[in-house]
Structure formats: C-alpha cells, structure tokens
Design an enzyme around this catalytic site. Structure first.
Site, PDB file in Angstrom:
ATOM      1  N   LYS A  17      -1.876  -1.571  -3.850  1.00 22.59           N
ATOM      2  CA  LYS A  17      -2.950  -0.784  -3.395  1.00 22.59           C
ATOM      3  C   LYS A  17      -2.105   0.826  -3.851  1.00 22.59           C
ATOM      4  O   LYS A  17      -0.945   0.343  -3.342  1.00 22.59           O
ATOM      5  CB  LYS A  17      -3.873   0.030  -2.733  1.00 22.59           C
ATOM      6  CG  LYS A  17      -4.866   0.327  -2.273  1.00 22.59           C
ATOM      7  CD  LYS A  17      -4.948   1.294  -1.034  1.00 22.59           C
ATOM      8  CE  LYS A  17      -5.597   2.021  -1.221  1.00 22.59           C
ATOM      9  NZ  LYS A  17      -6.350   2.490   0.015  1.00 22.59           N
TER      10      LYS A  17
ATOM     11  N   LYS B  26       0.778  -0.766  -0.051  1.00 16.83           N
ATOM     12  CA  LYS B  26       0.309   0.311  -0.007  1.00 16.83           C
ATOM     13  C   LYS B  26       0.941   1.088  -0.103  1.00 16.83           C
ATOM     14  O   LYS B  26       1.350   1.504   1.059  1.00 16.83           O
ATOM     15  CB  LYS B  26      -0.882  -0.285   0.931  1.00 16.83           C
ATOM     16  CG  LYS B  26      -1.464   1.509   1.284  1.00 16.83           C
ATOM     17  CD  LYS B  26      -2.916   0.770   2.682  1.00 16.83           C
ATOM     18  CE  LYS B  26      -3.746   2.315   2.653  1.00 16.83           C
ATOM     19  NZ  LYS B  26      -4.692   1.879   3.874  1.00 16.83           N
TER      20      LYS B  26
END
Length: 327
Positions: free
Chosen positions: A249, A196
C-alpha cells in the site's frame, strides 16, 4: 516483400479473438476486494466529498450495499469503522458493540457467502489520529500491541473471516497470531499490511475515516517512499510472525515492490489501489480528460501483471460491471 529479417509480433494482435487467446493476465471478480465504511446511526448513505461514488453507510444502508456486492459477484469486502466516540484507549476499536463488530455480525448473518475482512488499526478510534497509543508526541510500539491484538480478537469473535492489521507497529503480526491462537482461532488468516508507505496518496481516505493525525505525521511507523530493500525486511518479519497474505500500500507508485514480493514469496500478494489513486482517476474522468473505464481496467491489469493476486479497490463494483459487459 521486406528484404530484412525481423519478427512479426503483430501476427498475434491481428484480431480480437487472437488477442484474447494469448492474453497473459486477466481480471476477474475473484480478484476484487471491496472497501466499505460503516458508521453509526440509521438511514445514512453519505457520499465522501473527495471520493465520488464512495459512501459512509449505517448498518441498514450497508445491508442494501452488500446485496449489490453479492449480485455483482464480488466475493469479499473489507470493513473500516468510523465511530462516534473516540478516546485515548481507542476503546471503540475492540468494543463488543463497536460499529465494525456490529457490521460484521450483520453481514455474516445476511450474506454468509461473503468473505468479511476487517481493517485492524487504532487511528480512527482515538483523538490523536495515530495508529498506536500516544504518550506526549510519541507513538508507543509495544504498549500498542495489546490493544491491536485485542481489536483483532474482537473482530474474529464477531465473525470476521480474516483480519488485516494496518498499523505498522513492529511485532503486531506475532501479537495477533498469539492472541488468536490462544483463544482457539488457529484457522483465522492474517492479511498483513506488510509494506505500507507514508504516502501522500492517502488524503481522501483520511477524510473518509476521520483519521487524520492531530499532530505530526506517521513517518515514524509508515515506510519512507524512497526505500525498497526495507520492504523486503518488513515482509520477511511478517512472514516469520505468521502472516498469511502480504499487502503493498499504495499500489500504483509501488508496482516494483509488488513484483519483488511476488518473486520472493509464495503467499498471496494484495495490492491496495488507494483513495488518492481512485480520486485522481475520478477527477480526470469527470473533467472529460480520460476514459474512466479504459484507465481503470488498464491500471488494475498493471497491478495484476506486477504480481498481485488480489486487488483492494474502490473501483470494485465498477470493474464487476465492466466484466459483466464483457470488457
């Protein structure tokens, strides 16, 4: 007749039937994971300004939304909670009657066939808007793990099928796995936000989740967008600690990372088509600059081609409709 020797690749493109026959990647509704935002109250269905077509739902309107999801054949949803009350201990994140816990119970009672995944984080539950316990202007790693694991456990006790920690604290997968196993939930998978990045693409989400940091940024725990090898170290740690899925992400600017994870691991890979990616396409389409349907399908196919098994996307309902239309 050409005098040159060359390959005639166009032979396999000459008709729609042939193109379909040799198509290497396909999108289906089984690939889709639909994010939804649950809020407290009644009769609430409020569109998020920066994410046209995405809403805050109270439980009664969420029930209607879930019926539409089922009718479209989308198999799974991921829940984000937006509580009315915030405190330094993020107590509504793990409260028995927290908004996410209530939403889980409602969905599993009304739509047991849906796979319910929950985002596990503290950011929208504390005034600082950070993903862990805050002391001064420090985000404490180890002290946060207990609350993160406690939150995951509360979601599973409410009926969640999968938990998805997004906080990026070191050791959170091990802490959650230990806590779930200790309470007899050895069969519950963990979908880790393994990779992320500290990304500018999250702006609309922070409006949707009311989770913008009140000070500083998240660069001490989310990853530097310049780094690729670090992504493999993060994923290695999560696999060792017991993750069952690995998420990247955002997706669109990190297709190379998705590909590297696909080549390195046998676990399912999840691509999160994040809020900023969604908002850009919506804005361009509303201005008549692009064909929304074509761009959405091409974008998500790119994520599949890069190696994603599952695509978490706010376009899920749109894509399900496109697929029903045969496109």
């Amino acid at each position: 007749m050409s005098q040159f020797n060359f390959q005639r690749h166009r032979r396999l493109r000459r008709s729609a039937g042939i193109r379909a026959m040799v198509r290497e990647n396909q999108l289906t509704t089984n690939d889709l994971l639909y994010p939804v935002f649950a809020v407290e109250g009644q009769g609430i269905k409020t569109e998020i300004r920066s994410m046209p077509g995405v809403y805050h739902f109270s439980l009664d309107t969420l029930k209607v939304e879930m019926q539409e999801v089922v009718d479209l054949g989308i198999p799974s949803v991921i829940l984000f909670g937006v509580p009315e009350h915030k405190d330094e201990c993020s107590s509504q994140a793990y409260a028995e009657q927290g908004i996410v816990q209530q939403a889980i119970r409602m969905i599993k009672q009304e739509f047991p066939q849906l796979v319910v995944i929950t985002d596990v984080c503290l950011c929208q539950y504390n005034p600082a808007g950070h993903c862990g316990i805050v002391e001064g202007e420090q985000i404490l790693n180890d002290a946060s793990l207990e609350l993160i694991a406690k939150t995951a456990l509360s979601h599973v006790q409410a009926g969640a099928d999968i938990v998805a920690p997004s906080d990026m604290m070191d050791g959170r997968i091990a802490a959650i796995r230990h806590t779930l196993d200790e309470h007899g939930y050895t069969e519950i998978p963990i979908m880790s936000y393994a990779v992320k990045y500290s990304s500018a693409y999250y702006g609309p989400f922070r409006e949707a989740a009311h989770s913008a940091p009140s000070f500083g940024d998240r660069k001490t725990y989310q990853m530097d967008p310049a780094n690729g090898r670090e992504a493999l170290r993060e994923a290695d740690s999560d696999v060792e600690e017991g993750a069952d899925f690995l998420m990247v992400k955002p997706a669109l600017a990190y297709l190379d990372i998705i590909r590297q994870l696909r080549d390195r691991y046998e676990l399912p890979i999840v691509a999160y088509n994040v809020s900023g990616e969604y908002a850009m396409i919506k804005a361009a389409a509303q201005n008549g600059w692009i064909d929304e349907k074509s761009v959405v399908m091409e974008t998500l196919l790119g994520m599949k081609r890069a190696g994603a098994d599952i695509i978490m996307t706010y376009f899920a309902k749109d894509v399900a409709r496109y697929l029903q239309e045969g496109n």
